[in-house]
Design a protein around this motif. Structure first.
Motif, PDB file in Angstrom:
ATOM      1  N   UNK A   1      -1.601   9.649 -97.515  1.00  0.00           N
ATOM      2  CA  UNK A   1      -1.539   8.332 -98.141  1.00  0.00           C
ATOM      3  C   UNK A   1      -2.235   7.293 -97.272  1.00  0.00           C
ATOM      4  N   UNK A   2      -2.008   7.342 -95.967  1.00  0.00           N
ATOM      5  CA  UNK A   2      -2.642   6.370 -95.068  1.00  0.00           C
ATOM      6  C   UNK A   2      -4.160   6.528 -95.099  1.00  0.00           C
ATOM      7  N   UNK A   3      -4.654   7.762 -95.105  1.00  0.00           N
ATOM      8  CA  UNK A   3      -6.095   7.990 -95.162  1.00  0.00           C
ATOM      9  C   UNK A   3      -6.686   7.490 -96.475  1.00  0.00           C
ATOM     10  N   UNK A   4      -5.958   7.701 -97.580  1.00  0.00           N
ATOM     11  CA  UNK A   4      -6.461   7.267 -98.882  1.00  0.00           C
ATOM     12  C   UNK A   4      -6.547   5.750 -98.957  1.00  0.00           C
ATOM     13  N   UNK A   5      -5.481   5.072 -98.539  1.00  0.00           N
ATOM     14  CA  UNK A   5      -5.447   3.617 -98.687  1.00  0.00           C
ATOM     15  C   UNK A   5      -6.213   2.889 -97.589  1.00  0.00           C
ATOM     16  N   UNK A   6      -6.676   3.589 -96.563  1.00  0.00           N
ATOM     17  CA  UNK A   6      -7.448   2.955 -95.502  1.00  0.00           C
ATOM     18  C   UNK A   6      -8.763   2.403 -96.050  1.00  0.00           C
ATOM     19  N   UNK A   7      -9.413   3.131 -96.946  1.00  0.00           N
ATOM     20  CA  UNK A   7     -10.708   2.705 -97.491  1.00  0.00           C
ATOM     21  C   UNK A   7     -10.648   2.466 -99.001  1.00  0.00           C
ATOM     22  N   UNK A   8      -9.462   2.274 -99.541  1.00  0.00           N
ATOM     23  CA  UNK A   8      -9.306   2.116-100.987  1.00  0.00           C
ATOM     24  C   UNK A   8      -9.672   0.699-101.404  1.00  0.00           C
ATOM     25  N   UNK A   9     -10.536   0.610-102.408  1.00  0.00           N
ATOM     26  CA  UNK A   9     -10.933  -0.685-102.959  1.00  0.00           C
ATOM     27  C   UNK A   9     -10.395  -0.765-104.377  1.00  0.00           C
ATOM     28  N   UNK A  10      -9.338  -1.541-104.556  1.00  0.00           N
ATOM     29  CA  UNK A  10      -8.692  -1.616-105.862  1.00  0.00           C
ATOM     30  C   UNK A  10      -9.574  -2.304-106.901  1.00  0.00           C
ATOM     31  N   UNK A  11     -10.362  -3.269-106.493  1.00  0.00           N
ATOM     32  CA  UNK A  11     -11.245  -3.970-107.432  1.00  0.00           C
ATOM     33  C   UNK A  11     -12.303  -3.003-107.962  1.00  0.00           C
ATOM     34  N   UNK A  12     -12.891  -2.220-107.082  1.00  0.00           N
ATOM     35  CA  UNK A  12     -13.899  -1.234-107.485  1.00  0.00           C
ATOM     36  C   UNK A  12     -13.287  -0.197-108.437  1.00  0.00           C
ATOM     37  N   UNK A  13     -12.080   0.243-108.123  1.00  0.00           N
ATOM     38  CA  UNK A  13     -11.402   1.213-108.977  1.00  0.00           C
ATOM     39  C   UNK A  13     -11.093   0.614-110.353  1.00  0.00           C
ATOM     40  N   UNK A  14     -10.665  -0.656-110.369  1.00  0.00           N
ATOM     41  CA  UNK A  14     -10.392  -1.339-111.629  1.00  0.00           C
ATOM     42  C   UNK A  14     -11.662  -1.453-112.469  1.00  0.00           C
ATOM     43  N   UNK A  15     -12.757  -1.819-111.854  1.00  0.00           N
ATOM     44  CA  UNK A  15     -14.021  -1.961-112.587  1.00  0.00           C
ATOM     45  C   UNK A  15     -14.470  -0.615-113.161  1.00  0.00           C
ATOM     46  N   UNK A  16     -14.312   0.460-112.412  1.00  0.00           N
ATOM     47  CA  UNK A  16     -14.676   1.792-112.927  1.00  0.00           C
ATOM     48  C   UNK A  16     -13.807   2.174-114.120  1.00  0.00           C
ATOM     49  N   UNK A  17     -12.525   1.878-114.054  1.00  0.00           N
ATOM     50  CA  UNK A  17     -11.640   2.191-115.182  1.00  0.00           C
ATOM     51  C   UNK A  17     -11.964   1.321-116.388  1.00  0.00           C
ATOM     52  N   UNK A  18     -12.316   0.060-116.139  1.00  0.00           N
ATOM     53  CA  UNK A  18     -12.668  -0.846-117.248  1.00  0.00           C
ATOM     54  C   UNK A  18     -13.932  -0.368-117.951  1.00  0.00           C
ATOM     55  N   UNK A  19     -14.919   0.076-117.158  1.00  0.00           N
ATOM     56  CA  UNK A  19     -16.161   0.587-117.739  1.00  0.00           C
ATOM     57  C   UNK A  19     -15.927   1.894-118.494  1.00  0.00           C
ATOM     58  N   UNK A  20     -14.961   2.674-118.052  1.00  0.00           N
ATOM     59  CA  UNK A  20     -14.663   3.946-118.719  1.00  0.00           C
ATOM     60  C   UNK A  20     -13.864   3.741-120.000  1.00  0.00           C
ATOM     61  N   UNK A  21     -13.363   2.543-120.238  1.00  0.00           N
ATOM     62  CA  UNK A  21     -12.638   2.261-121.468  1.00  0.00           C
ATOM     63  C   UNK A  21     -11.156   2.573-121.398  1.00  0.00           C
ATOM     64  N   UNK A  22     -10.609   2.584-120.214  1.00  0.00           N
ATOM     65  CA  UNK A  22      -9.169   2.866-120.077  1.00  0.00           C
ATOM     66  C   UNK A  22      -8.336   1.710-120.613  1.00  0.00           C
ATOM     67  N   UNK A  23      -8.797   0.489-120.404  1.00  0.00           N
ATOM     68  CA  UNK A  23      -8.050  -0.706-120.817  1.00  0.00           C
ATOM     69  C   UNK A  23      -8.606  -1.210-122.132  1.00  0.00           C
ATOM     70  N   UNK A  24      -8.045  -0.766-123.223  1.00  0.00           N
ATOM     71  CA  UNK A  24      -8.463  -1.240-124.540  1.00  0.00           C
ATOM     72  C   UNK A  24      -7.285  -1.967-125.178  1.00  0.00           C
ATOM     73  N   UNK A  25      -7.515  -3.132-125.676  1.00  0.00           N
ATOM     74  CA  UNK A  25      -6.479  -3.894-126.343  1.00  0.00           C
ATOM     75  C   UNK A  25      -6.279  -3.383-127.748  1.00  0.00           C
ATOM     76  N   UNK A  26      -5.024  -3.171-128.099  1.00  0.00           N
ATOM     77  CA  UNK A  26      -4.702  -2.715-129.454  1.00  0.00           C
ATOM     78  C   UNK A  26      -3.947  -3.838-130.141  1.00  0.00           C
ATOM     79  N   UNK A  27      -4.403  -4.205-131.354  1.00  0.00           N
ATOM     80  CA  UNK A  27      -3.707  -5.283-132.051  1.00  0.00           C
ATOM     81  C   UNK A  27      -3.128  -4.799-133.340  1.00  0.00           C
TER      82      UNK A  27
END
Length: 75
Positions: free
Chosen positions: A49-75
């Motif tokens: 866990x320490x090794x993973x979070x040492x270089x983890x960029x949450x903003x970059x991960x969020x942008x990759x998920x957003x581009x992949x279409x993980x966050x879609x609004x359903x109305x």
């Protein structure tokens, strides 16, 4: 005469003595298992866990998920 040659078994305090021996043994085994778990499972997990979070960029991960279409609004 054969029956007088055999020594009588000690019955007084037998349960207490056996319980004391088994309690000490169980305590020693449980300490060994706890130490094994700590050094074989818990410490490597903490290090991973320490090794993973040492270089983890949450903003970059969020942008990759957003581009992949993980966050879609359903109305």
């Amino acid at each position: 005469m054969a029956s007088s040659a055999l020594a009588k078994p000690q019955m007084c305090g037998l349960l207490a003595r056996r319980l004391r021996i088994h309690t000490v043994g169980a305590f020693a085994i449980s300490l060994g298992e706890a130490a094994f778990y700590k050094f074989a499972v818990a410490e490597p997990r903490k290090k991973a866990y320490a090794d993973f979070y040492r270089n983890y960029d949450s903003i970059k991960d969020f942008e990759e998920m957003r581009k992949a279409g993980v966050f879609r609004a359903q109305s």
